[in-house]
Design a protein around this motif. Structure first.
Motif, short mmCIF file in Angstrom:
data_model
loop_
_atom_site.label_atom_id
_atom_site.label_comp_id
_atom_site.label_asym_id
_atom_site.label_seq_id
_atom_site.Cartn_x
_atom_site.Cartn_y
_atom_site.Cartn_z
N UNK A 1 6.50 5.49 77.10
CA UNK A 1 7.58 6.15 77.82
C UNK A 1 7.04 6.28 79.34
N UNK A 2 5.67 6.44 79.76
CA UNK A 2 5.05 6.44 80.86
C UNK A 2 5.33 5.10 81.59
N UNK A 3 5.17 3.87 80.80
CA UNK A 3 5.26 2.77 81.53
C UNK A 3 6.77 2.49 81.79
N UNK A 4 7.91 2.89 81.09
CA UNK A 4 9.04 2.87 81.40
C UNK A 4 9.42 3.53 82.79
N UNK A 5 8.70 4.96 82.90
CA UNK A 5 9.11 5.57 84.09
C UNK A 5 8.48 4.79 85.19
N UNK B 1 -10.90 -2.54 68.75
CA UNK B 1 -10.32 -4.08 69.25
C UNK B 1 -9.02 -4.00 68.84
N UNK B 2 -8.36 -3.26 67.76
CA UNK B 2 -6.97 -2.92 67.45
C UNK B 2 -6.47 -2.43 68.58
N UNK B 3 -7.07 -1.25 69.18
CA UNK B 3 -6.47 -0.33 70.17
C UNK B 3 -6.44 -1.13 71.72
N UNK B 4 -7.08 -2.14 71.88
CA UNK B 4 -7.02 -2.92 72.91
C UNK B 4 -6.07 -3.80 73.08
N UNK B 5 -5.94 -4.43 71.71
CA UNK B 5 -4.80 -5.48 71.49
C UNK B 5 -3.42 -4.88 71.47
N UNK B 6 -3.49 -3.60 70.96
CA UNK B 6 -2.18 -2.88 71.08
C UNK B 6 -1.56 -2.54 72.52
N UNK B 7 -2.69 -2.12 73.09
CA UNK B 7 -2.53 -1.75 74.50
C UNK B 7 -2.00 -2.95 75.44
N UNK B 8 -2.59 -4.12 75.39
CA UNK B 8 -2.32 -5.48 76.07
C UNK B 8 -0.86 -5.87 75.57
N UNK B 9 -0.58 -5.71 74.27
CA UNK B 9 0.74 -6.03 73.80
C UNK B 9 1.77 -4.96 74.51
N UNK B 10 1.47 -3.72 74.35
CA UNK B 10 2.35 -2.95 75.09
C UNK B 10 2.52 -3.29 76.50
N UNK C 1 1.25 9.87 84.79
CA UNK C 1 0.89 8.74 83.87
C UNK C 1 -0.06 9.31 82.66
N UNK C 2 0.22 10.25 81.79
CA UNK C 2 -0.70 10.74 80.72
C UNK C 2 -0.66 9.87 79.90
N UNK C 3 -1.62 9.78 79.01
CA UNK C 3 -1.66 9.02 78.11
C UNK C 3 -2.37 9.43 76.50
N UNK C 4 -1.64 10.44 76.27
CA UNK C 4 -1.87 11.14 74.99
C UNK C 4 -1.67 10.41 73.58
N UNK C 5 -0.67 9.40 73.57
CA UNK C 5 -0.46 8.82 72.44
C UNK C 5 0.08 7.32 72.90
N UNK C 6 0.45 6.51 71.90
CA UNK C 6 0.86 5.27 72.13
C UNK C 6 2.34 5.41 72.54
N UNK C 7 3.04 6.26 72.03
CA UNK C 7 4.60 6.57 72.46
C UNK C 7 4.67 7.17 73.71
N UNK C 8 3.64 8.16 73.99
CA UNK C 8 3.77 8.64 75.48
C UNK C 8 3.58 7.44 76.39
N UNK C 9 2.43 6.68 76.10
CA UNK C 9 2.11 5.64 77.24
C UNK C 9 3.36 4.62 77.33
#
Length: 131
Positions: free
Chosen positions: A82-86, A1-10, A72-80
């Motif tokens: 950076x990918x969103x920025x791209x 659940x925390x991961x989903x919330x984090x992804x949505x906030x991101x 758009x690889x998704x290995x970590x929150x930091x990488x995701x």
């Protein structure tokens, strides 16, 4: 659940950054220039889940579609992040290129969807007009 919330906030924060980035410099140009008048759309879309994907879709006034896939690889929150920025940089490059060709940005419509399971979908539609 925390991961989903984090992804949505991101995704929500990345979308708000996209709105603020409309003044960003051009980093890459679309492969074609559309000279016809009317309306067109540039759609920045990201899907995260089992198969993370991102693309910039340009829909010309005659309905023709051009798709540019974004890595758009998704290995970590930091990488995701950076990918969103791209993805947003690629969308802004397209918008800026068409603006330089005489198109005018008339609307930006962001949307984010978190569906059942682990899929999160985000897209921003840039509407442009040329008279």
């Amino acid at each position: 659940m925390k991961t989903r919330t984090f992804l949505l906030a991101l995704l929500l924060s990345a979308t708000s950054f996209a709105r603020a980035a409309t003044e960003a410099p051009v980093t890459a140009a679309p492969t074609t220039s559309i000279a016809a008048g009317g309306y067109m759309m540039i759609i920045s879309r990201v899907s995260m889940g089992f198969n993370a994907q991102a693309s910039i879709v340009t829909v010309s006034p005659d309905g023709k579609e051009q798709v540019k896939e974004i890595d758009f690889s998704r290995f970590s929150a930091k990488q995701m992040a950076a990918n969103m920025t791209e993805v947003h940089k690629a969308a802004m490059a397209a918008v800026n290129q068409y603006t330089a060709d005489g198109w005018h940005l008339v609307s930006v419509a962001p949307s984010d969807v978190a569906s059942g399971g682990n899929t999160v979908f985000s897209q921003t539609i840039y509407y442009l007009e040329k008279k």
